[in-house]
Design an enzyme around this catalytic site. Structure first.
Site, PDB file in Angstrom:
ATOM      1  N   LYS A  68      -8.234  96.893  35.788  1.00 43.63           N
ATOM      2  CA  LYS A  68      -8.962  98.157  35.787  1.00 43.63           C
ATOM      3  C   LYS A  68      -8.120  99.188  35.056  1.00 43.63           C
ATOM      4  CE  LYS A  68     -11.003 101.650  38.761  1.00 43.63           C
ATOM      5  NZ  LYS A  68     -11.453 101.973  40.117  1.00 43.63           N
ATOM      6  N   LYS A  97     -12.600  96.082  33.572  1.00 39.82           N
ATOM      7  CA  LYS A  97     -13.336  97.334  33.661  1.00 39.82           C
ATOM      8  C   LYS A  97     -12.618  98.408  32.873  1.00 39.82           C
ATOM      9  CE  LYS A  97     -14.479 100.799  37.033  1.00 39.82           C
ATOM     10  NZ  LYS A  97     -14.290 101.272  38.363  1.00 39.82           N
TER      11      LYS A  97
END
Ligand code: PBG
Length: 324
Positions: free
Chosen positions: A196, A249
């Site tokens: 992330k 992400k």
């Protein structure tokens, strides 16, 4: 074999021939719909920076989940916006918290719906950080682990089909796995937000979830957008700690990361097509600059082509309708 014996266009001439030779499939089964649940009743509040997305109170959430399922999408990723926040983010692990109540309501209305709970503190802490904020402004890793593991347990106990930790603390997968296994939830999968990034593309989400840090930013725990080898290391560590599925992400600006994590690990992989990616497409579509349906399906197909098994996208419901 060179031209004229080879003519690549021959197999592009009809839809059937193109279908027979298509390398990548995109179906509603690949999609996960994020939903925002908020305290109160009768609430369906538009998120200004995410046209088409709303914050819903529980009854409205259940109705929307029904429409998502009707479109052919069987999984939702749930984010909670609590009535009150505190230093510790205690609303995140409250058995009567907004997400826990919403999970129970969703599963009661439709036991076949797969409910994935986002496991994080940032929507619940008064300072907006994803863990325990120390006096010196640092997020304390090891103290945060306890809160995050408690949160995952309360979500699993409420009936979540999977938990998805998005905090980026070191050791969180092992902490959650240990907590779940110790309390009778050995079969609850962990979908780890393993790579992330500290991304500018989360802006609209933070409006929706009211989770912008009140001071500082998340670069002390989320990844540097310049790095990819680090994403592979993060992914391997999470697998070693017991992650069942990995995640990259955001998605489109990080397709190389999606590809490389899949190649390096072979593990089940999700990609999160985040709020900023959604809002860019929406804005261009609303201005009449892009054909929304074509652009969205192309973007989602690209994420699958790069190596993602599942795609978390605010367009899930619409895309599923367009695909059928
Ligand atoms: C919480 C979390 C965030 C997103 C998913 N889980 C925000 C953040 O890290 O600030 C972003 C999702 C999106 O932009 O769609 N940690």
């Amino acid at each position: 074999m060179a031209f004229p014996a080879t003519r690549m266009r021959r197999l592009r001439r009809t839809g059937v021939l193109r279908g027979l030779t298509r390398e990548t499939e995109l179906t509603p089964a690949h999609l996960i719909q994020p939903l925002f649940v908020t305290a109160g009743s009768g609430v369906a509040e538009d998120v200004a920076s995410m046209p088409g997305m709303q914050r819903l109170s529980i009854a409205e959430l259940v109705a929307e989940a029904g429409r998502v399922r009707g479109a052919g999408v069987d999984s939702v990723l749930l984010f909670g916006i609590p009535a009150a926040k505190d230093e510790m983010g205690s609303g995140a692990f409250d058995d009567e918290g907004i997400v826990q109540m919403a999970i129970r309501a969703l599963k009661e209305a439709d036991p076949e719906l797969t409910v994935i709970a986002d496991t994080c503190m940032c929507e619940y802490t008064s300072h907006g950080h994803c863990g325990w904020l120390r006096e010196d402004g640092e997020v304390d890793n090891d103290l945060s682990l306890e809160l995050i593991a408690k949160t995952a347990l309360s979500q699993a106990a409420a009936g979540a089909d999977a938990v998805a930790p998005s905090d980026m603390m070191d050791g969180r997968i092992a902490a959650i796995r240990g907590q779940l296994d110790g309390d009778g939830f050995a079969d609850t999968p962990i979908i780890s937000y393993s790579a992330k990034y500290a991304s500018a593309f989360y802006g609209p989400f933070r409006d929706a979830a009211d989770s912008t840090p009140s001071r500082g930013d998340r670069r002390g725990y989320q990844m540097d957008p310049a790095n990819v080898v680090e994403a592979i290391r993060e992914s391997r560590i999470d697998l070693d700690e017991g992650a069942d599925m990995l995640m990259v992400k955001p998605a489109l600006p990080y397709l190389d990361v999606v590809h490389r994590v899949k190649q390096a690990t072979g593990a089940p992989l999700a990609a999160y097509h985040v709020s900023g990616e959604y809002s860019m497409l929406k804005a261009a579509a609303e201005a009449g600059w892009l054909d929304e349906r074509a652009a969205v399906l192309e973007a989602l197909t690209s994420i699958r082509r790069a190596g993602a098994d599942a795609i978390i996208t605010y367009y899930a419901k619409d895309a599923a309708e367009w695909l059928s």
